[in-house]
Design an enzyme around this catalytic site. Structure first.
Site, mmCIF file in Angstrom:
data_model
loop_
_atom_site.group_PDB
_atom_site.id
_atom_site.type_symbol
_atom_site.label_atom_id
_atom_site.label_comp_id
_atom_site.label_asym_id
_atom_site.label_seq_id
_atom_site.Cartn_x
_atom_site.Cartn_y
_atom_site.Cartn_z
ATOM 1 N N GLY A 82 41.311 12.078 8.341
ATOM 2 C CA GLY A 82 40.394 13.186 8.118
ATOM 3 C C GLY A 82 38.969 12.761 7.862
ATOM 4 O O GLY A 82 38.098 13.615 7.686
ATOM 5 N N SER A 140 23.084 10.511 2.683
ATOM 6 C CA SER A 140 23.744 11.779 2.348
ATOM 7 C C SER A 140 22.770 12.934 2.170
ATOM 8 O O SER A 140 23.075 13.902 1.491
ATOM 9 C CB SER A 140 24.579 11.624 1.070
ATOM 10 O OG SER A 140 25.684 10.783 1.309
ATOM 11 N N TYR A 150 25.550 8.529 -7.079
ATOM 12 C CA TYR A 150 25.788 8.456 -5.632
ATOM 13 C C TYR A 150 24.484 8.665 -4.868
ATOM 14 O O TYR A 150 24.149 7.905 -3.947
ATOM 15 C CB TYR A 150 26.822 9.511 -5.253
ATOM 16 C CG TYR A 150 27.151 9.592 -3.782
ATOM 17 C CD1 TYR A 150 28.056 8.711 -3.205
ATOM 18 C CD2 TYR A 150 26.566 10.563 -2.973
ATOM 19 C CE1 TYR A 150 28.382 8.796 -1.860
ATOM 20 C CE2 TYR A 150 26.874 10.660 -1.627
ATOM 21 C CZ TYR A 150 27.784 9.774 -1.080
ATOM 22 O OH TYR A 150 28.095 9.865 0.264
ATOM 23 N N ILE A 166 35.191 10.409 8.282
ATOM 24 C CA ILE A 166 34.196 10.058 9.283
ATOM 25 C C ILE A 166 34.477 8.679 9.879
ATOM 26 O O ILE A 166 34.294 8.455 11.078
ATOM 27 C CB ILE A 166 32.778 10.117 8.681
ATOM 28 C CG1 ILE A 166 32.428 11.558 8.301
ATOM 29 C CG2 ILE A 166 31.733 9.555 9.650
ATOM 30 C CD1 ILE A 166 31.098 11.714 7.578
ATOM 31 N N GLY A 167 34.931 7.734 9.058
ATOM 32 C CA GLY A 167 35.202 6.388 9.560
ATOM 33 C C GLY A 167 36.208 6.393 10.690
ATOM 34 O O GLY A 167 36.038 5.694 11.705
ATOM 35 N N THR A 193 33.758 0.334 8.357
ATOM 36 C CA THR A 193 34.292 0.311 6.994
ATOM 37 C C THR A 193 34.659 1.723 6.549
ATOM 38 O O THR A 193 34.168 2.716 7.078
ATOM 39 C CB THR A 193 33.295 -0.305 6.008
ATOM 40 O OG1 THR A 193 32.140 0.523 5.923
ATOM 41 C CG2 THR A 193 32.896 -1.710 6.436
ATOM 42 N N GLY A 194 35.531 1.803 5.556
ATOM 43 C CA GLY A 194 35.913 3.090 4.995
ATOM 44 C C GLY A 194 36.699 3.958 5.955
ATOM 45 O O GLY A 194 36.418 5.148 6.101
ATOM 46 N N ALA A 195 37.688 3.373 6.608
ATOM 47 C CA ALA A 195 38.502 4.115 7.575
ATOM 48 C C ALA A 195 39.944 4.190 7.091
ATOM 49 O O ALA A 195 40.866 3.715 7.750
ATOM 50 C CB ALA A 195 38.427 3.466 8.955
ATOM 51 N N SER A 196 40.135 4.801 5.917
ATOM 52 C CA SER A 196 41.462 4.846 5.298
ATOM 53 C C SER A 196 42.283 6.066 5.678
ATOM 54 O O SER A 196 43.470 6.116 5.391
ATOM 55 C CB SER A 196 41.336 4.810 3.770
ATOM 56 O OG SER A 196 40.786 3.597 3.322
#
Length: 281
Positions: A33, A178, A192, A35-36, A27-30
Site C-alpha cells: 500500500g 512532505s 517530521y 509509495i515505495g 528504500t522503505g518498501a515494506s
C-alpha cells in the site's frame, strides 16, 4: 555561437523500456500500500533491476501493519518489463548509522555490482507531535531516520559510483519531502516536518557535487497520498480538497519519480518538485 542540433526522429522515439539495464535501490518498501512499492513497480516496469529495502518491525508496529517481503517482491516482479532484470529485497534498520553504507554495498552487489538509481523513500512514522509535545528523543529519532540516514545513503551511493567506468548510465538520486513549507505546514508533526524540510533545503546544495559524478538529485513532495493511514470522515474531507475529488494514489508520485530516473530527465537537478494534484491547503 553554435547550437546543439535537434534530436533525430529516432532519438525522439521513446524506448519502451527506458531503464533497461539500470539498477535501482528503493528504500522503505515494506508494504504493497505504500509509495515505495509503487515506485519499485514503475522502475521495474521500465526495465530496471530493483532492490527493495524494508524494515518490517517499523510498519508492523503501525496501525497499517507490514506485508511479507516475499509478497512485496512478487508484486513488483509481476510488473517487470525486462524478464532478465533482478528483483530482490533485504532488511535494514536505517536508524543505525552504519546501515546506510551497508545497504548501498549490499544492493549494488545483489544487482550486479553497480547502483544507478537511489530512491530514498523511507521515513519514521509516529514519535512526534506539536511544539508543546516534542522532546529531544523525538527530534533525535526523526533526525536519525529521516535525514541522517538519507545523507549517508547519498554519500555511500556517490562513493560506489566513483569507481564506475566512464560512460556508465547516468546516476539518479530522488529524496522525499512532505510539503512542510507550503501553506499551513505541518504544525502537529514538528519533528517530521523539520527533518523533511532539511532534505528539501539541502537538495540544491547537493546538486553540484553529484553533477561531478554524472548524477542528478531531486526531491519530490508527493502531497497527501492514500497509503491506508486515514479512513472515514477524515479521509473524505481530505479527498474533497483535491480538484479531482480523490486522494493522490501511490502510483501518482511513482510516475514522476520513474520519469526522473530516465534519460529524459537528465537536465533536471537540484529541484524540489511538488506532485500534489492541485491540493487545496
Amino acid at each position: 555561437m553554435s547550437k546543439l542540433p535537434h534530436p533525430t526522429p529516432d532519438e525522439l522515439r521513446r524506448e519502451p523500456l527506458p531503464l533497461r539495464g539500470r539498477t535501482a535501490l528503493v528504500t522503505g518498501a515494506s508494504r504493497r500500500g505504500g509509495i515505495g512499492h509503487a515506485v519499485a513497480r514503475r522502475l521495474a516496469a521500465y526495465g530496471a533491476s530493483v532492490y527493495l529495502h524494508h524494515h518490517v518491525p517499523h510498519d508492523a508496529a503501525m496501525p497499517w501493519g507490514a506485508d511479507r517481503p516475499e509478497d512485496v517482491v512478487a508484486s513488483v516482479r509481476e510488473a517487470q518489463g525486462d524478464p532478465d532484470a533482478r528483483i530482490v529485497a533485504g532488511p535494514g534498520d536505517l536508524a543505525d548509522p552504519a546501515a546506510p553504507a551497508e545497504l548501498i554495498a549490499t544492493a549494488a552487489a545483489a544487482l550486479g555490482g553497480r547502483l544507478d538509481i537511489l530512491v530514498a523513500n523511507h521515513a519514521l512514522s509516529g514519535s512526534d507531535g506539536p511544539l508543546d509535545a516534542i522532546d529531544a528523543t523525538m527530534l533525535d529519532a526523526h533526525w536519525a531516520v529521516d535525514t541522517r540516514s538519507v545523507l549517508l545513503l547519498v554519500q555511500a551511493y556517490v562513493r560506489q559510483r566513483t569507481g564506475l567506468p566512464q560512460g556508465s548510465p547516468g546516476g539518479r538520486v530522488m529524496m522525499m519531502a512532505s510539503g512542510q513549507d507550503i501553506a499551513s505546514g505541518m504544525p502537529h508533526e514538528i519533528a517530521y516536518a523539520l527533518q523533511k524540510g532539511a532534505l528539501a533545503s539541502i537538495t540544491r546544495s547537493l546538486a553540484p557535487t553529484l553533477a561531478a559524478h554524472g548524477v542528478t538529485v531531486n526531491t519530490v513532495n508527493p502531497g497527501p497520498v492514500d497509503t491506508d493511514y486515514l479512513t472515514g470522515e477524515d479521509h473524505a474531507a481530505v479527498a474533497a480538497r483535491f480538484p479531482a475529488g480523490r486522494w493522490g494514489m501511490p502510483d501518482d508520485p511513482a510516475r514522476l519519480i520513474a520519469w526522473l530516473a530516465t534519460d529524459e530527465a537528465g537536465w533536471v537537478t537540484g529541484e524540489v518538485i511538488n506532485s500534489e494534484g492541485g491540493f487545496l491547503r
